[in-house]
Scaffold this active site. Structure first.
Site, PDB file in Angstrom:
ATOM      1  N   SER A  37      10.016   0.818  81.403  1.00 53.26           N
ATOM      2  CA  SER A  37      10.287   0.273  80.061  1.00 53.26           C
ATOM      3  C   SER A  37      10.308  -1.257  80.101  1.00 53.26           C
ATOM      4  CB  SER A  37      11.636   0.791  79.556  1.00 53.26           C
ATOM      5  OG  SER A  37      12.661   0.466  80.481  1.00 53.26           O
ATOM      6  N   ASN A 124      22.835   3.558  82.228  1.00 53.76           N
ATOM      7  CA  ASN A 124      23.033   4.213  80.934  1.00 53.76           C
ATOM      8  C   ASN A 124      23.946   3.396  80.013  1.00 53.76           C
ATOM      9  OD1 ASN A 124      21.548   6.092  82.234  1.00 53.76           O
ATOM     10  ND2 ASN A 124      23.134   7.686  82.309  1.00 53.76           N
ATOM     11  N   THR A 169       9.665  -0.267  31.061  1.00 53.53           N
ATOM     12  CA  THR A 169      10.114   1.065  31.465  1.00 53.53           C
ATOM     13  C   THR A 169       8.884   1.955  31.316  1.00 53.53           C
ATOM     14  OG1 THR A 169      10.784   1.734  29.241  1.00 53.53           O
ATOM     15  CG2 THR A 169      12.471   0.680  30.582  1.00 53.53           C
ATOM     16  N   HIS A 170       8.729   2.888  32.214  1.00 52.47           N
ATOM     17  CA  HIS A 170       7.524   3.754  32.241  1.00 52.47           C
ATOM     18  C   HIS A 170       6.245   2.937  32.299  1.00 52.47           C
ATOM     19  CE1 HIS A 170      10.262   6.983  30.993  1.00 52.47           C
ATOM     20  NE2 HIS A 170      10.748   6.080  30.155  1.00 52.47           N
ATOM     21  N   SER A 291     -11.655 -14.244  48.735  1.00 56.80           N
ATOM     22  CA  SER A 291     -12.502 -13.132  49.143  1.00 56.80           C
ATOM     23  C   SER A 291     -13.679 -13.715  49.900  1.00 56.80           C
ATOM     24  CB  SER A 291     -12.976 -12.381  47.902  1.00 56.80           C
ATOM     25  OG  SER A 291     -14.183 -11.695  48.183  1.00 56.80           O
ATOM     26  N   ASN A 299      -6.305 -14.044  45.651  1.00 56.04           N
ATOM     27  CA  ASN A 299      -5.614 -12.766  45.893  1.00 56.04           C
ATOM     28  C   ASN A 299      -4.180 -12.931  46.391  1.00 56.04           C
ATOM     29  OD1 ASN A 299      -7.868 -11.245  45.143  1.00 56.04           O
ATOM     30  ND2 ASN A 299      -8.741 -11.392  47.198  1.00 56.04           N
ATOM     31  N   TYR A 331      23.409  11.178  78.263  1.00 53.95           N
ATOM     32  CA  TYR A 331      22.200  10.353  78.355  1.00 53.95           C
ATOM     33  C   TYR A 331      20.963  11.190  78.620  1.00 53.95           C
ATOM     34  CZ  TYR A 331      18.692   7.033  79.694  1.00 53.95           C
ATOM     35  OH  TYR A 331      17.523   6.321  79.733  1.00 53.95           O
ATOM     36  N   GLN A 336      14.814   6.034  76.011  1.00 55.62           N
ATOM     37  CA  GLN A 336      14.040   4.825  76.292  1.00 55.62           C
ATOM     38  C   GLN A 336      13.014   4.559  75.184  1.00 55.62           C
ATOM     39  OE1 GLN A 336      12.893   4.180  80.489  1.00 55.62           O
ATOM     40  NE2 GLN A 336      10.820   3.938  79.720  1.00 55.62           N
TER      41      GLN A 336
HETATM   42  N1  ARG Z   1      15.022   2.331  81.666  1.00 53.64           N
HETATM   43  C1  ARG Z   1      16.064   3.053  81.053  1.00 53.64           C
HETATM   44  C2  ARG Z   1      16.065   2.793  79.567  1.00 53.64           C
HETATM   45  O1  ARG Z   1      15.472   1.861  79.217  1.00 53.64           O
HETATM   46  C3  ARG Z   1      17.379   2.635  81.594  1.00 53.64           C
HETATM   47  C4  ARG Z   1      18.335   3.751  81.735  1.00 53.64           C
HETATM   48  C5  ARG Z   1      17.800   4.677  82.755  1.00 53.64           C
HETATM   49  N2  ARG Z   1      18.768   5.566  83.161  1.00 53.64           N
HETATM   50  C6  ARG Z   1      18.474   6.499  84.025  1.00 53.64           C
HETATM   51  N3  ARG Z   1      19.428   7.255  84.400  1.00 53.64           N
HETATM   52  N4  ARG Z   1      17.246   6.652  84.439  1.00 53.64           N
HETATM   53  O2  ARG Z   1      16.663   3.470  78.770  1.00 53.64           O
END
Ligand code: ARG
Length: 501
Positions: A37, A124, A169-170, A291, A299, A331, A336
């Site tokens: 992530s 977490n 209105t309408h 345009s 526009n 969790y 993610q």
């Molecule tokens: N990369 C995870 C996220 O963005 C972090 C938490 C991951 N926790 C885990 N137990 N793998 O949410």
């Protein structure tokens, strides 16, 4: 926590959070990359660093990490925060997320001592913390910007309160209002959306850190201290609930969507009014797009884009709703996927607010065209009926008489305003010159002084209320501590308290 110290894992992809129990460094590199992530959560590296600096301060205070080690860790984290501010912080790019990347970099800088940071903490609760701090900052910025736009709408409302145009209105011309009243209507809608942004701030205002993976810690941590250092009102209530809780994120995307919806409706009005059919407004060249084919075009693209972007805002709400629906308590890595929707909301909403704030001052109401929408007087028919009511005539009787008069004018192919008292009195004796004066558009606008009405006193009261609302919103936004203020407060917090006695 990993059984290997962070100090000797730098450079090996995605290994910090892996132990002998999880197959060591054996996870397929392609899956490490796929499941990462980091691309998204590097956006909250500032929050992550400060969260860790507060955490290690607490660990020192609770004597869970020695003074020397804690000082080294905190100094390094705050130094990295400074580098992040200057844009010079380099993090290893091969980690699963920003938390791992920070720990890995800390290991590179400090060696084995870095392995003490993650005491009594899990990613977490860490990601929940980072996200809350990030959303809090974004919501404060958005709130301020929204309040500024409401204030601007109030200014325009005041300066254009003598300009009249038809309300619809309408999608049919209905009654005369002032342009100022229209601006106040936009302001009222936007201030309601701003209340939701303020609500999202409340949703964020509990510190998740110290929840651990799902059930707290057996170590004597002090969650109230980290909460205070990071500018939260108090810690969250229940660790198991906390690690799976993305209500704050849901509230934030919803608030963002509500701001976008308010802007979208305003935009639709401007787009309509800028057509040659309405012609109520003109757009300055600075905001009108052309345009590539039709040389005559001017526009309203900026307003169309705001309207279009609101679709994405709504999509983010649906993403969050769908994401959390069906997840069990605790969790789950699914969470993610909150990243894109949550992180995108700020820039999306702020961009639209900025576009409208830049464009609206360059939208000019055309007095003659607005007035032309009212000139035949039919939109003032209710005002005429109310003039009869003021003379003691029952509303239904007045309503019917004016209705008959309107039909007569339509058949005679003349505007209501061209009907004289003698002609009018054939339909009701009360329709004398005094009553017919109610047909003048500005008179009609000025007469509607009921609370919430388009009359000048009623409008002034609305603006007064909106201004007070703006002040409250700004105060709420200013109550959110800046990351810089948090960094300074953490740096000053003693790592050890003098022993009492
Ligand atoms: N990369 C995870 C996220 O963005 C972090 C938490 C991951 N926790 C885990 N137990 N793998 O949410």
């Amino acid at each position: 926590m990993s059984s290997t110290s962070a100090g000797n894992t730098a450079g090996t992809p995605g290994t910090i959070a892996r132990t002998g129990a999880t197959g060591g460094a054996g996870m397929l590199p392609e899956l490490v990359t796929w499941s990462s992530s980091f691309e998204w959560d590097r956006s909250f590296v500032h929050e992550d660093l400060l969260g860790s600096a507060a955490h290690v301060t607490m660990l020192a205070r609770q004597k869970l990490v020695g003074l020397e080690d804690a000082k080294a860790l905190r100094d390094a984290l705050l130094a990295m925060h400074g580098e992040a501010n200057r844009g010079s912080l380099a993090l290893p790019s091969n980690e699963e997320d920003v938390h791992m990347a920070v720990e890995s970099e800390l290991g590179r800088r400090l060696g084995a001592v870095a392995g003490r940071l993650h005491t009594a903490r899990s990613r977490n609760d860490q990601v929940a913390l980072d996200l809350r701090m990030y959303v809090r900052g974004q919501a404060a910025t958005t709130l301020r910007q929204t309040a500024d736009l409401v204030a601007y709408l109030c200014d325009r409302a005041k300066s254009e309160r003598e300009l009249v145009l038809p309300a619809y209105t309408h999608r049919q011309r209905a009654q005369p209002i002032s342009v100022g009243f229209l601006f106040a209507a936009w302001g009222a809608a936007l201030s309601r959306a701003a209340d939701l942004v303020a609500y999202a701030l409340e949703s964020c205002d509990r510190s998740p850190i110290g929840s651990g993976a799902c059930s707290g810690s057996s170590l004597p941590i002090d969650r109230a201290l980290t909460a205070r250092l990071l500018g939260f009102h108090r810690p969250t209530l229940n660790a198991l609930d906390t690690v799976g809780d993305r209500d704050f994120s849901l509230d934030w995307t919803w608030a963002g969507a509500r701001v976008l919806l308010a802007l979208s409706r305003l935009s639709t009005d401007v787009i309509d009014y800028a057509t040659s059919e309405f012609g109520f407004v003109t757009l300055d060249g600075e905001i009108a797009a052309g345009s590539s084919m039709m040389p005559q075009k001017r526009n309203p693209d900026m307003f169309e884009l705001v309207r279009g972007e609101s679709a994405r805002g709504i999509g983010n709400v649906v993403t969050m709703l769908t994401l959390v629906k069906g997840l069990p308590t605790g969790y789950n890595r699914d969470l993610q996927e909150d990243r894109r929707a949550t992180l995108e909301t700020g820039p999306l909403v702020q961009g639209a607010l900025r576009a409208v704030s830049l464009s609206l001052p360059r939208v000019n109401f055309v007095k003659e065209r607005c007035a032309a929408g009212l000139a035949e007087g039919f939109t003032q028919a209710t005002d005429l009926a109310e003039a009869l009511v003021r003379k003691g005539i029952p509303f239904r009787e007045a309503y019917k008489a004016v209705g008959a008069l309107v039909r007569h004018a339509v058949e005679a192919k003349k505007p209501l305003s061209a009907v004289g008292p003698e002609e009018a009195q054939r339909f009701h004796e009360g329709l004398d010159e005094g009553a017919l004066a109610a047909l003048a558009p500005l008179t009609a606008v000025h007469a509607k002084e009921s609370q919430g009405g388009t009359g000048p006193k009623a409008l002034a009261e609305q603006l007064h209320t909106l201004h007070a609302h703006v002040d409250r919103l700004r105060t709420r936004a200013d109550a959110v501590p800046t990351l810089q203020a948090i960094a300074e407060a953490i740096a000053k917090e003693p790592l050890e308290l003098p022993t009492a006695g």
